[in-house]
Design an enzyme around this catalytic site. Structure first.
Site, mmCIF file in Angstrom:
data_model
loop_
_atom_site.group_PDB
_atom_site.id
_atom_site.type_symbol
_atom_site.label_atom_id
_atom_site.label_comp_id
_atom_site.label_asym_id
_atom_site.label_seq_id
_atom_site.Cartn_x
_atom_site.Cartn_y
_atom_site.Cartn_z
ATOM 1 N N ALA A 62 0.862 -1.176 0.000
ATOM 2 C CA ALA A 62 0.000 0.000 0.000
ATOM 3 C C ALA A 62 0.902 1.231 0.000
ATOM 4 O O ALA A 62 2.078 1.150 0.365
ATOM 5 C CB ALA A 62 -0.866 -0.012 1.252
ATOM 6 N N GLU A 104 -0.797 -9.170 -1.302
ATOM 7 C CA GLU A 104 -2.235 -9.409 -1.156
ATOM 8 C C GLU A 104 -2.934 -9.372 -2.525
ATOM 9 O O GLU A 104 -3.839 -10.151 -2.785
ATOM 10 C CB GLU A 104 -2.832 -8.392 -0.177
ATOM 11 C CG GLU A 104 -2.337 -8.649 1.243
ATOM 12 C CD GLU A 104 -2.776 -7.581 2.233
ATOM 13 O OE1 GLU A 104 -2.421 -6.412 2.029
ATOM 14 O OE2 GLU A 104 -3.474 -7.925 3.195
ATOM 15 N N GLU A 124 4.041 -5.832 6.929
ATOM 16 C CA GLU A 124 3.240 -4.832 7.646
ATOM 17 C C GLU A 124 3.628 -4.700 9.117
ATOM 18 O O GLU A 124 3.615 -3.598 9.671
ATOM 19 C CB GLU A 124 1.741 -5.158 7.540
ATOM 20 C CG GLU A 124 1.122 -4.824 6.188
ATOM 21 C CD GLU A 124 1.246 -5.946 5.157
ATOM 22 O OE1 GLU A 124 2.085 -6.855 5.355
ATOM 23 O OE2 GLU A 124 0.499 -5.926 4.159
HETATM 24 C C1 3H9 Z 1 0.570 -2.372 3.346
HETATM 25 O O1 3H9 Z 1 0.770 -2.827 2.268
HETATM 26 C C2 3H9 Z 1 -0.769 -2.469 4.029
HETATM 27 C C3 3H9 Z 1 -1.734 -3.400 3.387
HETATM 28 O O2 3H9 Z 1 -1.656 -4.673 3.955
HETATM 29 C C4 3H9 Z 1 -3.165 -3.023 3.639
HETATM 30 C C5 3H9 Z 1 -3.695 -1.765 3.139
HETATM 31 C C6 3H9 Z 1 -5.161 -1.628 3.291
HETATM 32 N N1 3H9 Z 1 4.662 3.506 0.042
HETATM 33 O O3 3H9 Z 1 13.379 1.681 0.329
HETATM 34 P P1 3H9 Z 1 13.807 2.462 -0.858
HETATM 35 C C7 3H9 Z 1 9.457 4.885 -1.218
HETATM 36 S S1 3H9 Z 1 1.774 -1.553 4.200
HETATM 37 C C8 3H9 Z 1 5.150 4.716 -0.269
HETATM 38 O O4 3H9 Z 1 14.885 3.448 -0.689
HETATM 39 P P2 3H9 Z 1 14.864 0.083 -2.052
HETATM 40 C C9 3H9 Z 1 10.536 5.206 -0.179
HETATM 41 O O5 3H9 Z 1 10.049 6.054 0.838
HETATM 42 C C10 3H9 Z 1 3.137 -1.492 3.082
HETATM 43 N N2 3H9 Z 1 6.463 4.928 -0.567
HETATM 44 O O6 3H9 Z 1 14.172 1.505 -2.093
HETATM 45 C C11 3H9 Z 1 11.602 5.839 -1.046
HETATM 46 O O7 3H9 Z 1 11.229 7.183 -1.268
HETATM 47 P P3 3H9 Z 1 12.342 8.316 -1.424
HETATM 48 C C12 3H9 Z 1 3.845 -2.773 3.032
HETATM 49 C C13 3H9 Z 1 7.277 3.894 -0.531
HETATM 50 O O8 3H9 Z 1 15.040 -0.314 -3.456
HETATM 51 C C14 3H9 Z 1 11.475 5.078 -2.363
HETATM 52 O O9 3H9 Z 1 10.181 4.469 -2.343
HETATM 53 N N3 3H9 Z 1 5.049 -2.640 2.220
HETATM 54 C C15 3H9 Z 1 6.823 2.616 -0.210
HETATM 55 O O10 3H9 Z 1 16.005 0.071 -1.143
HETATM 56 C C16 3H9 Z 1 12.512 4.012 -2.534
HETATM 57 O O11 3H9 Z 1 12.492 3.158 -1.399
HETATM 58 C C17 3H9 Z 1 6.221 -2.287 2.756
HETATM 59 O O12 3H9 Z 1 6.345 -2.087 3.936
HETATM 60 C C18 3H9 Z 1 5.457 2.429 0.087
HETATM 61 N N4 3H9 Z 1 4.918 1.226 0.382
HETATM 62 O O13 3H9 Z 1 13.783 -0.886 -1.397
HETATM 63 C C19 3H9 Z 1 7.369 -2.191 1.797
HETATM 64 N N5 3H9 Z 1 7.867 1.763 -0.256
HETATM 65 O O14 3H9 Z 1 13.135 7.914 -2.624
HETATM 66 C C20 3H9 Z 1 8.127 -0.938 2.044
HETATM 67 C C21 3H9 Z 1 8.941 2.500 -0.606
HETATM 68 O O15 3H9 Z 1 11.539 9.558 -1.568
HETATM 69 N N6 3H9 Z 1 9.194 -0.730 1.097
HETATM 70 N N7 3H9 Z 1 8.593 3.787 -0.775
HETATM 71 O O16 3H9 Z 1 13.147 8.266 -0.134
HETATM 72 C C22 3H9 Z 1 10.358 -1.407 1.113
HETATM 73 O O17 3H9 Z 1 10.560 -2.321 1.893
HETATM 74 C C23 3H9 Z 1 11.436 -0.964 0.168
HETATM 75 O O18 3H9 Z 1 11.131 0.324 -0.239
HETATM 76 C C24 3H9 Z 1 11.602 -1.858 -1.091
HETATM 77 C C25 3H9 Z 1 12.598 -1.165 -2.059
HETATM 78 C C26 3H9 Z 1 12.172 -3.205 -0.657
HETATM 79 C C27 3H9 Z 1 10.317 -2.042 -1.797
#
Ligand code: 3H9
Length: 681
Positions: A62, A104, A124
């Site tokens: 999300a 999901e 999450e």
């Molecule tokens: C969820 O899904 C809830 C659902 O179950 C239910 C809903 C109803 N959203 O980490 P990076 C941005 S909860 C917005 O440096 P990498 C991050 O801030 C979510 N922005 O890259 C950064 O911005 P900036 C569950 C996001 O290659 C840029 O992307 N998912 C999100 O080292 C690059 O990120 C997670 O918790 C997001 N979801 O790693 C996954 N994710 O460049 C969270 C990232 O401005 N994300 N950004 O600083 C990660 O674990 C890592 O970002 C990922 C890439 C592994 C994907």
């Protein structure tokens, strides 16, 4: 242009998301996906659907930035329901990471294909949440309760191969032809009976109800203090007791209070804080990065060996230099032992161990560092020794090499004067054990060059560290703040508060250990000498008595052979004797007062650090304390926590206890923000 586009490959509709950087499921993505499924439903010539993403990853979850904000767009649940209800087979084509809401979505699809490098997970809990779009109900239905429990409670992703083994991925496909392979797979299932979709299934039958308590018990230490993992266990248990539709509602009822709660706010703050820490405000984006292909480490002790392992594990050839053969051999043997222990736990293969060891070149000759691009010294913490090392490096290392010190306290500006290239000198302060701890304090000295700094930050990421930039001062950010706590810890002893009580207050707060447990682990004799021993300090007297910590079986506590810790009668008696002499009444402090006495000075020190420009931003301090010192992440780190307590409360507390720290200088920044009713987060 819409973030979701569709195109046809014969009878297959290919739905493509392009929402950089990580294809988060923002409003536009959800709307586009929903519309694409309607397109498939309404067109008889479409027989199957493939959902994939452009860019570096499948949906990574999300959109966290949307949490708590009304978007007006369709929610994720109805989108996933629409996918699942589609009468034509829908195939998720996964590369990069399918995380959270992204997984999901994939679970709502009837089939999942993935490239071998993909990772799948429900992270999450790391944001203080549980999956909120059916993940806790669909995942156990697809992979079983035993595989679902660790995924939902740890948040750690699994590799595609493992996902295939547990039935989460139907087929592994080629890295180079994901779309074509996914379309071919989709074609192969046209006309076949669809797998029974989750939304039409009853509860998961045949689960031993004892499995949940057994899981809680086995993971109690890891999960202590966190609200979300317990909610995740409950949600998975619900899948074994209720039909899907009811389970989905119950998942929602568990999700909502977490989303509104303090822990999730704190953990989401940390998520963005970690990413902000990587950004250096005054460093241009196009600062050239120096090539680093070979690394040198000076010192084969615990620290040097641990640092070396980071680079070996990441595939860098490492030359490790010592002065004598015996410590060099011991260092190499320890590295091998550490790798073999990891392999014994199944986290490395024997080939990976040999590959890492094959990259290590032990040496007794400084000259062997001549062709290294980055050299990190981890020698004894004394200025004259460090300067001697840097003087030598200056004469040996090639132009352009980065010369780094692992010092945790010393003045790096002074160390740099031992060279004719101060722009090449930087602090890379690893935390012990260096192969395990994720924190790296990158210390920018007065003359450190921009490329040296930018390259160090990049290298930190490459070896899997979380880096925070600090300026030069005694102890930099982390240890300078810790000294403030340590000073109060000792003051408390002098008031007759016993080590076990002080430590318990901090472990109850959420630290893995208190200051005296930590001293015992590190060794009480760090920085102590017989000649300078001060008989008015408890620590010094313990050193004089040979109580040097765990390594001698006794320190502030007594230790059994298996390291079981018990309070020491000898030490406690000594402390009470000191307290009596000093006229303090014993045990008249509440736990709350002890906590405030220990933590408020740290916040004050952090504010001074900010004022002096030693730290770039308050959130960097949070990142450092959570990853480097075990500050409980669910409080958001010291500055976030202080803001939730109220900065005015912190100032009032510091003033209340002012007589306990005579040389206390309350930070002007802290006072100013408190007076204005501001917070750090
Ligand atoms: C969820 O899904 C809830 C659902 O179950 C239910 C809903 C109803 N959203 O980490 P990076 C941005 S909860 C917005 O440096 P990498 C991050 O801030 C979510 N922005 O890259 C950064 O911005 P900036 C569950 C996001 O290659 C840029 O992307 N998912 C999100 O080292 C690059 O990120 C997670 O918790 C997001 N979801 O790693 C996954 N994710 O460049 C969270 C990232 O401005 N994300 N950004 O600083 C990660 O674990 C890592 O970002 C990922 C890439 C592994 C994907």
């Amino acid at each position: 242009m819409s973030v979701i586009t569709t195109h046809r490959d014969g009878e297959v509709l290919v739905v493509v998301s392009d929402n950089p950087p990580v294809n988060a499921l923002s409003a536009g993505v959800r709307e586009g996906l929903y519309a694409a499924i309607q397109e498939a439903n309404g067109d008889d010539t479409i027989k199957a659907v493939v959902v994939r993403c452009d860019g570096r990853t499948f949906f990574a979850g999300a959109d966290i930035t949307e949490f708590g904000k009304p978007t007006g767009a369709i929610g994720l649940n109805p989108v996933i329901d629409a996918i699942e209800d589609c009468p034509k087979p829908v195939v998720a084509a996964i590369h990069g990471t399918a995380l959270g809401g992204g997984l999901e979505v994939a679970l709502g699809c009837h089939y999942r294909v993935a490239v071998p490098s993909a990772k799948l997970g429900l992270p999450e809990v790391k944001l203080g949440l549980i999956p909120g779009a059916g993940g806790t109900q669909r995942l156990p239905r697809v992979v079983g309760v035993e595989a679902a429990l660790p995924m939902t409670t740890s948040g750690d992703p699994i590799l595609a191969r493992q996902a295939e083994a547990i039935g989460l991925v139907d087929k592994l496909v080629s890295e180079d032809s994901l779309e074509a392979d996914a379309v071919a797979f989709a074609r192969s299932v046209i006309g076949k009976p669809q797998p029974v979709s989750s939304s039409r299934t009853d509860k998961i039958a045949g689960t031993d109800p004892g499995v949940f308590d057994a899981f809680r018990k086995a993971n109690a230490r890891k999960l202590k203090g966190f609200d979300a993992p317990e909610a995740a266990i409950k949600a998975v248990e619900i899948a074994t007791r209720y039909p899907f539709a009811e389970g989905l509602q119950m998942e929602h009822d568990l999700f909502q209070p977490l989303l509104a709660g303090r822990q999730s706010a704190a953990l989401r703050h940390l998520f963005f804080a970690e990413r902000a820490a990587n950004k250096i405000d005054d460093l241009p984006k196009d600062t050239p990065i120096l090539p680093v292909t070979k690394v040198g480490i000076i010192g084969a002790g615990t620290m040097g060996g641990g640092i070396a392992m980071n680079f070996l594990s990441a595939g860098f050839p490492v030359t490790m230099v010592e002065r004598e053969q015996a410590p060099l051999d011991r260092g190499v043997a320890t590295i091998r032992k550490n790798y073999e222990n990891t392999a014994a736990k199944g986290r490395l293969t024997a080939e990976q161990v040999e590959k890492a060891m094959g990259l290590l070149t032990p040496s007794l000759n400084f000259e062997d560092l001549a062709d290294c691009d980055l050299v990190i010294e981890a020698v004894f913490e004394r200025m004259d020794i460090k300067k001697d090392v840097f003087g030598k490096l200056d004469g040996i290392c090639k132009p352009g090499a980065i010369l780094a010190t692992n010092t945790s306290y010393l003045d790096i500006n002074e160390i740099a004067t031992a060279t004719k290239r101060p722009e090449a000198v930087i602090g890379l302060h690893f935390f012990s054990p260096a192969n395990v701890m994720r924190m790296l304090e990158v210390v920018r000295a007065a003359k450190t060059g921009p490329s040296v700094l930018a390259t160090s930050m990049k290298i930190a990421k490459t070896i899997g560290k979380v880096a925070v930039v600090a300026g030069v001062c005694h102890g930099f950010i982390g240890n300078r703040m810790l000294a403030a706590r340590q000073q109060q810890g000792e003051a408390l002893l002098m008031e007759g508060i016993l080590p076990a009580r002080v430590d318990k207050v901090l472990t109850d707060f959420g630290f893995p250990m208190g200051p005296f447990q930590m001293s015992d682990l590190a060794g009480l004799d760090i920085g102590w000498t017989k000649e300078t021993s001060d008989p008015t300090r408890v620590r010094d007297v313990l050193c004089e008595r040979g109580r040097l910590g765990q390594k001698t079986g006794k320190g502030f506590y007594d230790y059994a052979a298996d390291r079981t810790r018990t309070p020491s009668e000898e030490v406690d008696a000594l402390i009470l004797e000191y307290a009596e002499k000093s006229g303090h009444k014993r045990d008249d402090l509440s736990d709350e007062e002890i906590l405030e006495r220990l933590l408020y000075p740290m916040i004050n020190e952090a504010c001074l650090i900010l004022e002096e420009g030693i730290a770039q931003r308050a959130s960097d301090i949070d990142v450092m304390y959570v990853h480097g010192y075990g500050w409980p992440s669910y409080t958001g780190g010291p500055m976030f926590w202080a803001s939730t307590v109220g900065l005015d409360t912190i100032v009032a507390g510091l003033e209340k206890y002012a007589d306990k720290w005579p040389d206390l200088k309350i930070s002007a920044l802290l006072k100013d923000k408190a007076a204005k009713g501001e917070a750090f987060a």
